[in-house]
Each structure stands twice: as structure tokens, then as C-alpha cells.
Scaffold this active site. Sequence first.
Site, short mmCIF file in Angstrom:
data_model
loop_
_atom_site.label_atom_id
_atom_site.label_comp_id
_atom_site.label_asym_id
_atom_site.label_seq_id
_atom_site.Cartn_x
_atom_site.Cartn_y
_atom_site.Cartn_z
CE1 TYR A 137 4.46 -3.20 -5.12
CE2 TYR A 137 4.45 -4.96 -3.47
CZ TYR A 137 4.77 -3.65 -3.85
OH TYR A 137 5.40 -2.81 -2.96
CE LYS A 141 8.14 -2.70 -5.10
NZ LYS A 141 8.90 -1.46 -5.35
#
Length: 238
Positions: A137, A141
Site C-alpha cells: 500500500y 502511494k
Amino acid sequence: MTKIFITGSSTGLGALVAKDLIANGNQVYLHARNEQRAQDALNVNPQAKGVVTGDLSDLDSVKSIANQLNGIGTFDVIIQNAGVYSEDSTLTARVNVEAPYLLTNLLNKPKRIIFITSGMHIGAPLDIEHLESDLSYSGSKLAVMILTEYFARVWPKVITNAVDPGWVPTRMGGPAANDDLHGGYSSQLWLATSNDFRALKSGDCYYHLRHENYDSRANSTQIQTELVAKLNELTQPK
């Protein structure tokens, strides 16, 4: 009156920012993964101008979303809000990185684009060559932050910025999240509609209306080029 499209706006921060934008007199179009979620989105924001459906993990669906939106016209603002927090690298890559990249390229160019990153991106590992098989994750980002700087550079007439909403108590963030919920979407509201000189310049990242430092790798034109080349490869028809 500003025409705005928000991905992932059936719940969470997307629905909340939509509600405030609508209350302020803007034309807001929502997005949901399927027809049931579309109805949920309209139940939360019944004054939205419309809702488009499509699964961001499926590239054909992303293209369908783009066709639906381009049929409506050109938007002033695109908020790339949708995202997943998953252990599945392929799903993470497709929803968090490939979909916003492809959608941004397929849509009529807006006046402003807002990407959603995370403070977790700083220092995150990112193996561009193995994007779909080895992506966390936080790495996704970082990729989003790189895309922000890429589009800010190559599309100088489109105001492009990123927002770190913080760890807020949404469905994704969970009940233990300790950041302010309104703060989590305040920057999106401001960047979408403000004529403040700061909101009219590209390539910045904001956290709760404050300018935030970001990973310097995002500014590397070489890394931007490598990421875009990989995304072009992954999003081409097989």
C-alpha cells in the site's frame, strides 16, 4: 459552479467531500464499483448530478468509466480518491496506480487534478519492474506521488496536486484511526475550488490544508519515466 468527478465516492472521504462540494453549489458526479454501490452513493448524496459505475480493478471497466464521463463533457476537477488497502499486490497496483493513471489519460483534460497519497509513502519500497507482483500500500502511494509530479510537469496547464488525508476513521482507516475526519477531506475541498495562489500551483502535497513534504524520488524525471513506461505496458490491451 464547478463540474467535479470523484472516484470512489459511494462511502468514506469521497462521499464526504462530495457532500460539501454539492452544498457549496458545485455540480458533482459520483463513482461507484457497481449498481448497488451506485444506489448507495445516491442515497448519501441525492443531489449529485449523476453517478458512473465501473470496477477500477478491471481495465475495461476503467475505459468504460472514461467513456461515460467524456460523454457528459469536460470536467473542471477530477479527484482521484478511490483506493484499496490490500495484501494483494495485483489488486493494489490496479486500483491505486494503474486505474488513476489510465483514467487521467483517457479523460478530457480537466482544469485541476487531485491525487490521494499517504504519509506512508515516504521511504516506501517501490519495484517498478514488478509493480503487480510486489507492491505494498505504501509503495502504491509513492507511485501516486510520482504520478502527481509527472502530470504536474508534462501537463503545465492542468493544476495537479496530491493530498495526504491522514489516518482517518473511515471504513478503510478503521475505528482506531486518530486523525480528524473533516481534516481528511478539507484539502480536497480547497484544492478543488479555491482561487488562493497556493491552490493554483502544481506539484505540491497537502495534509489538512498544510503544505507537506514528500519523498524526493517523486521529483526524479527518470523514475517518472520508468513508472509511466511500466504503466503504459500494463494498461495496453493484451
